[in-house]
Scaffold this active site. Structure first.
Site, mmCIF file in Angstrom:
data_model
loop_
_atom_site.group_PDB
_atom_site.id
_atom_site.type_symbol
_atom_site.label_atom_id
_atom_site.label_comp_id
_atom_site.label_asym_id
_atom_site.label_seq_id
_atom_site.Cartn_x
_atom_site.Cartn_y
_atom_site.Cartn_z
ATOM 1 N N HIS A 4 6.445 -26.604 13.645
ATOM 2 C CA HIS A 4 7.866 -26.968 13.409
ATOM 3 C C HIS A 4 8.135 -28.400 14.333
ATOM 4 O O HIS A 4 8.747 -29.254 13.857
ATOM 5 C CB HIS A 4 8.931 -26.049 14.108
ATOM 6 C CG HIS A 4 9.013 -24.739 13.350
ATOM 7 N ND1 HIS A 4 8.427 -24.508 12.206
ATOM 8 C CD2 HIS A 4 9.343 -23.374 13.848
ATOM 9 C CE1 HIS A 4 8.474 -23.233 11.828
ATOM 10 N NE2 HIS A 4 9.008 -22.668 12.784
ATOM 11 N N ARG A 63 0.863 -1.235 -0.105
ATOM 12 C CA ARG A 63 0.015 0.049 0.147
ATOM 13 C C ARG A 63 0.813 1.347 -0.059
ATOM 14 O O ARG A 63 0.367 2.404 -0.295
ATOM 15 C CB ARG A 63 -0.992 0.094 1.128
ATOM 16 C CG ARG A 63 -0.155 -0.115 2.462
ATOM 17 C CD ARG A 63 -1.173 -0.016 3.741
ATOM 18 N NE ARG A 63 -0.382 -0.161 5.043
ATOM 19 C CZ ARG A 63 -1.003 -0.095 6.017
ATOM 20 N NH1 ARG A 63 -2.231 -0.233 6.199
ATOM 21 N NH2 ARG A 63 -0.389 -0.014 7.317
#
Length: 556
Positions: free
Chosen positions: A249, A49
């Site tokens: 993980h 943006r």
């Protein structure tokens, strides 16, 4: 020539002005560029943006390279920066996606082909749905044809906040994209050592036949970080250590070290083998969470910007798990992770059972271990016992070590992200997480989070960099677990049923039967075997609980 050299590919990065672009994506792309692994026709479009243009984005990339000391020559920098272009827009603005489509069409026209498109969402998860919807509505994710111009979406973890939000996210993905278009990133899967676990187990034949409950006593997985939460307070406060690294993980590390051999080294076979193992994880009860988990928060966490003053978010946890299948039933597993742990420790420790009978000159409990270490060095270590040189029978512990490379030789995560980007371009999903894996991981972790909310594990405290946090947690859990030991004498039909039910309810069961064959059969199911009443007594902590299931008479 590499597999991607002849392809024409555009990588679109949503959130191009963000932290992920600076720390991981740009360094990884530069590594691939230097090694000549990017397609011959390749561009990167940054979407953000900010009021930038192509030149401002290129200056931003140049600043990243300078800040990280990448040692880029002027000629190399010019060639690399020429790959980047910019598209301004908010994630909600449909017009920005139309402009993006025009930009990509112009690139295709200049190349004279329909290029393949890789859309990378380097943004917070709350923006995923908006971007997915706009991409699909704009037609940007529609391939040019069956023969050219594939489109793929790269998504960073977390994949939801719990099982329900993960299902909602997958429902959106399922209506907009095919599974083969979706690449969910867990960068730990791209670590060299974790890829090496599969080779160690399945390419070699050293340990695999003994890789299970009959030979292995326990598995412990550690992910200790020296860093704290730092500037991630607002994000971390609503996540915590278990969601941040435990649900993804650590469970992926567990899957790799315990899964069955895949049918092939193809991505579909490996991902299905991981998913099958994750489905076999036992869903812990409240009582099991209370007995086998520990959670804590480091002092000073509450002072971090974005953290609520009364936050009970854990920055450290230890959790006991088990796998409910024939190979691993009865093997205790612990996973743990923490911030500000003082020393980095990222490893999988596989501990083998003490041999019985032990042909040793003393009564010391000696065990072998295989350790897969990710930090501070990437290595595989095998611990064993050998006789000391000399006239006595004294033993000493020795090790075989294989070092992959020193951690200091490279920037953290750069090679992992380079591998993931390369696989995303080539279409290899092996190191990306499947829908089934995400669902199974949340099904295991949700009961833990629910039990914690109901007070199963009171939040403890620790000082930053304090030594002994892990040992204190292990001792606390061991003290609670030791209260749930029971011996079963008589493993006939009823005794076997009782032993199994107690084991499934979280008890550590030691079984003895006059016939040793029946005892051995139950050892494979996770029950500790004793082959004499004296051995049974030694295996149980005082005060001992023994359930006797033998016929009335002299034997009793």
């Amino acid at each position: 020539m590499n597999d991607t050299e002849s392809a024409s590919t555009v990588l679109v990065v949503f959130g191009a002005s963000g932290d992920l672009m600076s720390r991981k994506i740009v360094p990884a792309l530069l590594l691939l560029h230097r090694r000549g692994l990017l397609p011959a026709r390749f561009r990167v479009v940054g979407f953000s943006r900010r009021e930038w243009d192509d030149e401002r984005l290129r200056r931003h990339v140049a600043e990243i390279m300078a800040d990280q000391g990448m040692g880029v020559s002027a000629e190399e920098a010019d060639a690399f920066l020429s790959l980047f272009a910019y598209q301004r827009g908010t994630f909600e603005d449909a017009g920005a996606y139309s402009s993006l489509a025009e930009l990509l069409a112009g690139m295709d026209e200049s190349w004279g082909v329909c290029s393949s498109k890789l859309f990378y969402l380097a943004v917070p998860p709350e923006n995923y749905r908006t971007i997915f919807d706009r991409l699909a509505a704009s037609g940007l994710t529609s391939p040019c044809s069956d023969d050219e111009g594939w489109t793929r979406v790269l998504v960073e973890k977390p994949f939801g906040k719990d099982a329900e939000t993960a299902r909602e996210l997958d429902a959106v993905l399922g209506t907009l994209f095919r599974e083969e278009q979706v690449y969910r990133i867990d960068h730990y899967l791209a670590k060299e050592m974790l890829q090496g676990v599969l080779n160690f187990r399945f390419i070699n034949n050293l340990f695999e036949s003994a890789w299970g409950s009959q030979a292995i006593e326990r598995i412990d997985i550690f992910l200790h970080e020296t860093l704290g939460v730092e500037a991630r307070g607002a994000f971390y406060n609503g996540v915590g250590a278990l969601r941040d690294v435990g649900q993804n993980h650590l469970l992926q590390m567990l899957a790799l070290v315990t899964m069955e051999q895949p049918g092939s080294m193809g991505s579909a076979s490996i991902r299905e083998a991981r998913a099958r193992l994750l489905r076999a994880l036992r869903k812990p009860t409240y009582e099991e969470v209370a007995a086998t988990s520990y959670r804590a928060q480091y002092d000073g966490y509450l002072d971090i910007e974005g953290v609520e003053p009364d936050s009970d978010t854990e920055t450290y946890f230890r959790l006991g798990l088990s796998i409910d299948d024939a190979r691993w039933r009865g093997v205790p597993i612990s996973i743990e992770s923490g911030k500000r742990m003082g020393r980095a420790r990222k490893e999988i420790v596989v501990t083998f059972r003490h041999p019985r009978p032990c042909l040793c000159s003393d009564s010391v409990h000696r065990q072998n271990r295989v350790v897969f270490a990710l930090e501070p060095t990437e290595s595989i270590r095998i611990d064993f016992w050998a006789k000391k040189p000399g006239l006595s029978q004294e033993l000493e512990e020795r090790s075989f070590d294989f070092f992959l490379y020193e951690r200091e030789e490279r920037a953290q995560y750069v090679e992992e992200y380079a591998k993931l980007l390369l696989d995303g371009i080539s279409g290899d999903q092996t190191l990306f997480v499947s829908t089934d894996e995400v669902a199974s991981m949340w099904e295991t972790i949700d009961p833990v989070l629910d039990a914690w909310e109901r007070g199963a594990a009171p939040l403890e405290r620790y000082a930053p960099d304090e030594p002994g946090v892990s040992e204190r947690a292990a001792a606390s859990v061991a003290g609670r677990v030791s209260e749930r030991h029971v011996g079963v004498v008589g493993l006939g039909k009823m005794g076997t049923g009782i032993a199994r039910n107690l084991r499934e309810s979280g008890w550590h069961v030691v079984g003895y039967n006059r016939s040793g064959e029946r005892t051995k059969a139950l050892v494979a199911e996770g029950i500790e075997g004793a082959y004499s009443l004296r051995e049974l007594a030694r295996a149980l902590p005082a005060p001992r609980i023994v359930w006797v299931m033998v016929p009335a008479g002299d034997a009793t």
